[in-house]
Design a protein around this motif. Structure first.
Motif, mmCIF file in Angstrom:
data_model
loop_
_atom_site.group_PDB
_atom_site.id
_atom_site.type_symbol
_atom_site.label_atom_id
_atom_site.label_comp_id
_atom_site.label_asym_id
_atom_site.label_seq_id
_atom_site.Cartn_x
_atom_site.Cartn_y
_atom_site.Cartn_z
ATOM 1 N N ARG B 65 0.998 -1.176 0.226
ATOM 2 C CA ARG B 65 0.065 -0.076 -0.030
ATOM 3 C C ARG B 65 0.789 1.293 0.183
ATOM 4 O O ARG B 65 1.916 1.508 0.819
ATOM 5 C CB ARG B 65 -0.844 0.051 1.194
ATOM 6 C CG ARG B 65 -1.749 0.958 1.382
ATOM 7 C CD ARG B 65 -2.782 0.737 2.701
ATOM 8 N NE ARG B 65 -1.783 0.685 3.773
ATOM 9 C CZ ARG B 65 -2.181 1.287 4.864
ATOM 10 N NH1 ARG B 65 -3.550 1.720 5.325
ATOM 11 N NH2 ARG B 65 -1.595 1.208 6.180
ATOM 12 N N VAL B 66 0.679 2.224 -0.931
ATOM 13 C CA VAL B 66 1.524 3.342 -1.003
ATOM 14 C C VAL B 66 1.020 4.137 0.209
ATOM 15 O O VAL B 66 -0.024 4.569 0.520
ATOM 16 C CB VAL B 66 1.306 4.192 -2.133
ATOM 17 C CG1 VAL B 66 1.761 5.475 -2.201
ATOM 18 C CG2 VAL B 66 1.591 3.580 -3.461
ATOM 19 N N VAL B 67 2.328 4.672 1.175
ATOM 20 C CA VAL B 67 2.147 5.185 2.264
ATOM 21 C C VAL B 67 2.265 6.798 2.342
ATOM 22 O O VAL B 67 2.606 7.389 3.409
ATOM 23 C CB VAL B 67 2.648 4.505 3.579
ATOM 24 C CG1 VAL B 67 2.101 3.094 3.788
ATOM 25 C CG2 VAL B 67 4.215 4.307 3.255
ATOM 26 N N ASN B 68 2.944 7.009 1.003
ATOM 27 C CA ASN B 68 3.679 8.304 1.063
ATOM 28 C C ASN B 68 2.831 9.330 1.880
ATOM 29 O O ASN B 68 3.247 10.315 2.435
ATOM 30 C CB ASN B 68 3.606 9.147 -0.511
ATOM 31 C CG ASN B 68 4.793 8.215 -0.985
ATOM 32 O OD1 ASN B 68 5.360 7.001 -0.711
ATOM 33 N ND2 ASN B 68 5.657 8.965 -1.971
ATOM 34 N N ASP B 69 1.490 9.756 1.899
ATOM 35 C CA ASP B 69 0.651 10.572 2.374
ATOM 36 C C ASP B 69 0.138 9.894 3.612
ATOM 37 O O ASP B 69 -0.791 10.992 3.836
ATOM 38 C CB ASP B 69 -0.275 11.009 1.060
ATOM 39 C CG ASP B 69 0.277 11.620 0.153
ATOM 40 O OD1 ASP B 69 1.555 12.347 0.506
ATOM 41 O OD2 ASP B 69 -0.213 11.452 -0.913
#
Lengths: 288, 359
Positions: B65-69
């Motif tokens: 899961r992309v967690v950048n934000d």
């Protein structure tokens, strides 16, 4: 009695004498003088409050005919109690407000980086350079236009946030390691919770100092409360006590009795908060 | 449990880039150690994974899961800080359980999980104490307890042992390894200590100036360093690295001393070219010991450092000074001539200009 006992006593005396160095004598003398200078006004205040009017201008510290009539008089014939409560309400509310808002602003200025942070900080600092005497006229015009004159809020509003407190809190938050804040962020707190539950408890010494300063400042404030209200029911203690000074004569024994009573809350307040002024608590959770 | 992946991750402060596009795939349950000198960007990278620093470019994924934000609390991670960051105004119990409280778990469950974690870490008797009343090792355990109790997908350790004294550090290192073996959660661990990196890691990432220099299993990195930086960083005492010319099919160490060109990396070397020769001190031993097979090198002892189990000797060989080893019982005297043997198969060759290993 043995012969040996004598020299040993003498030796002990000699050691003691050697301990008293000239520097220490000077220091103790200066401290004693300073102490007397500090305590004298208090002693005179209490002593005068126990005198009859004819004895007030005698310089004896112990009244010839001590009396509590002055105390009775101010309770029975003036609005002392009312003023006392006014002062208490205003000082406590102002102190709570200052601690809350100055803490909040100081924290944000210290731990958040945003455009213009430095400008805001300098602007707040610059308010420290302006003396109260210059501010009372704008305050007065403002209070008049908003209809705040002759109200508790009118007396309080200039003090509910202070530049000094903001500055002080910002400096103290500098000493709170960022890792506490990071840890709390990972623990799932929001920014307000981090401030309230983590950062504020870590600066308790600063908060206590700020609370004491603010309480004392408001408790003894005179100029603005005098201007902001003409209603005797809304007088604060200093304004009320000053009203004992008439145009031709001052009833010193009354003023002193009132002042003696007025010092009590400050003493209590100080005793409660001073124990929180223990430095070094903050760093005990970090480093090995 | 989760895998973590970094794709071209960049961190810039203003115009200054401190992490220049890192790519890394961390497998589920892996113990990955990022190591490098201070300022190499390892802590910044860890903080980006934690969400304490913004990602200036690229993508970080945790459990695909992309967690950048995402906020740190939403990333399902736990972090142990270098200075522990225990809340000083709370007891050990409250410190460990604080995150669970914040997540509004029922009190009974918080108590159960805190007690379990404290039991695992030997803190059961200290739950009512405050951090100030604990020793450094105990504080470190509390910090770990605070991480364990949340049962995160990934543990992040930011130089957790660097504030402890040497003995305690060894002890805690073993405990961390044991912990990983028992719970098997993915760990990303940052340190500047190569011994910690070697002993703990499934894989090591060596960083310098915001770039990855090499990624690999500890022994692979030790035996096959990709460049002189990695070769010098991993291994203690440091690998001997000297720049030498190739003359008559051998490496010329000066003053008539030479070593045959090693088989690995030596194939394409032309006469007169210069290379960096790397010799691990373990591969350069005094000849009278049992380990005396290899190419002999004559030299003169300069400095001797007995360590008990072995003796480190600084030896003048040709026009260079090299560190070698001798048996613990063998303590040569400075100034003495000495014969060392060198294992040619284990020599390392690096390009003299670009510093990378010659394969």
């Amino acid at each position: 009695m043995t012969a040996g006992a004598l020299p040993s006593t003498a030796a002990r005396g000699a050691v003691r004498f050697k301990d008293v160095r000239p520097g220490r004598i000077v220091a103790w003398t200066l401290l004693a003088m300073g102490g007397i200078a500090m305590v004298m006004p208090l002693v005179v205040m209490i002593s005068t409050s126990l005198k009859y009017p004819h004895e007030v201008y005698d310089l004896n510290l112990i009244p010839v005919e001590p009396t509590l009539e002055n105390y009775l008089h101010i309770f029975q014939n003036t609005k002392f109690l009312r003023w006392f409560v006014n002062s208490l309400i205003i000082s406590i509310l102002t102190t709570a407000s200052v601690v809350f808002f100055d803490g909040l602003v100081g924290y944000v200025l210290c731990k958040f980086s945003f455009r213009g942070r430095q400008v805001v900080f300098v602007a707040i600092l610059s308010t420290l350079m302006i003396p109260t005497e210059m501010l009372v006229i704008p305050w007065y015009l403002m209070a008049r236009d908003f209809g705040w004159l002759n109200s508790v809020w009118g007396i309080m509003f200039p003090g509910i946030m202070t530049g000094f407190g903001t500055f002080l809190m910002r400096q103290f938050f500098e000493g709170v390691p960022d890792d506490y804040i990071h840890a709390a962020r990972i623990d799932g707190l929001n920014e307000f919770q981090i401030w309230w539950r983590i950062a504020m408890p870590l600066v308790t010494p600063a908060l206590s100092a700020l609370a004491i300063f603010t309480f004392l400042g408001n408790w003894t404030a005179f100029l603005w409360p005098l201007i902001a209200t003409s209603n005797r029911d809304l007088y604060t203690l200093p304004v009320g006590l000053a009203s004992f000074s008439g145009e031709f004569a001052t009833e010193w024994e009354m003023v002193m009795a009132g002042a003696s009573l007025a010092t009590l809350p400050t003493l209590v307040f100080f005793l409660i908060f001073q124990r929180y002024i223990i430095r070094g608590v903050m760093l005990t959770g970090v480093k090995g | 449990m989760a895998n973590v992946s970094l794709r071209s991750v960049v961190k810039r402060y203003g115009k200054q880039a401190v992490v220049h596009g890192i790519d890394l795939e961390i497998a589920d349950g892996e113990f990955l150690v990022m190591v490098g000198p201070s300022g190499c960007g390892k802590s910044t990278t860890l903080r980006m994974i934690a969400g304490l620093e913004d990602v200036s470019g690229g993508e970080i994924r945790i459990a695909d899961r992309v967690v950048n934000d995402l906020e740190p609390k939403d990333r399902n991670i736990a972090m142990v800080f270098q200075n522990y960051a225990l809340y000083p105004h709370m007891t050990v119990f409250d410190n460990i359980g604080f995150g669970l409280h914040a997540a509004r778990l029922p009190k009974a469950e918080v108590a159960a999980r805190v007690t379990k974690a404290a039991g695992m870490l030997g803190l059961a008797d200290y739950l009512q104490r405050r951090p100030a009343q604990l020793s450094g090792g105990q504080r470190q355990r509390v910090a770990m307890g605070r991480a364990i109790v949340r049962d995160p997908a990934v543990f992040l350790f930011d130089e957790p042992l660097s504030n402890l004294d040497a003995q305690l550090r060894n002890q805690m290192r073993t405990e961390i390894k044991r912990l990983h073996q028992s719970i098997g959660t993915t760990i990303v661990y940052v340190t500047h200590d190569q011994v910690e990196a070697m002993t703990l890691a499934d894989r090591i990432v060596i960083m310098r100036d915001g770039r990855v220099e090499q990624v690999g299993a500890p022994l692979d990195i030790f035996h096959r360093p990709a460049n002189t930086f990695v070769a010098g960083f991993i291994g203690s005492p440091q690998m001997n690295m000297i720049e030498v010319p190739v003359r008559a099919g051998a490496l010329d160490l000066g003053e008539g001393v030479s070593i045959p060109v090693p088989p690995r990396g030596g194939a394409g070397l032309s006469e007169g070219s210069r290379v960096i020769l790397g010799i691990r001190p373990d591969d350069l031993v005094a000849a009278d010991g049992a380990r005396a097979a290899g190419v002999p090198l004559e030299g003169r002892v300069a400095v001797v450092e007995p360590l008990g189990t072995e003796t480190q000797i600084f030896v003048r060989v040709g026009s260079h000074e090299l560190i070698g080893k001798a048996d613990g019982h063998h303590v040569p005297r400075p100034g003495e001539p000495i014969r060392l043997v060198c294992n040619v198969d284990r020599l390392h060759l690096f390009d003299a200009e670009r510093k990378h290993a010659l394969a």
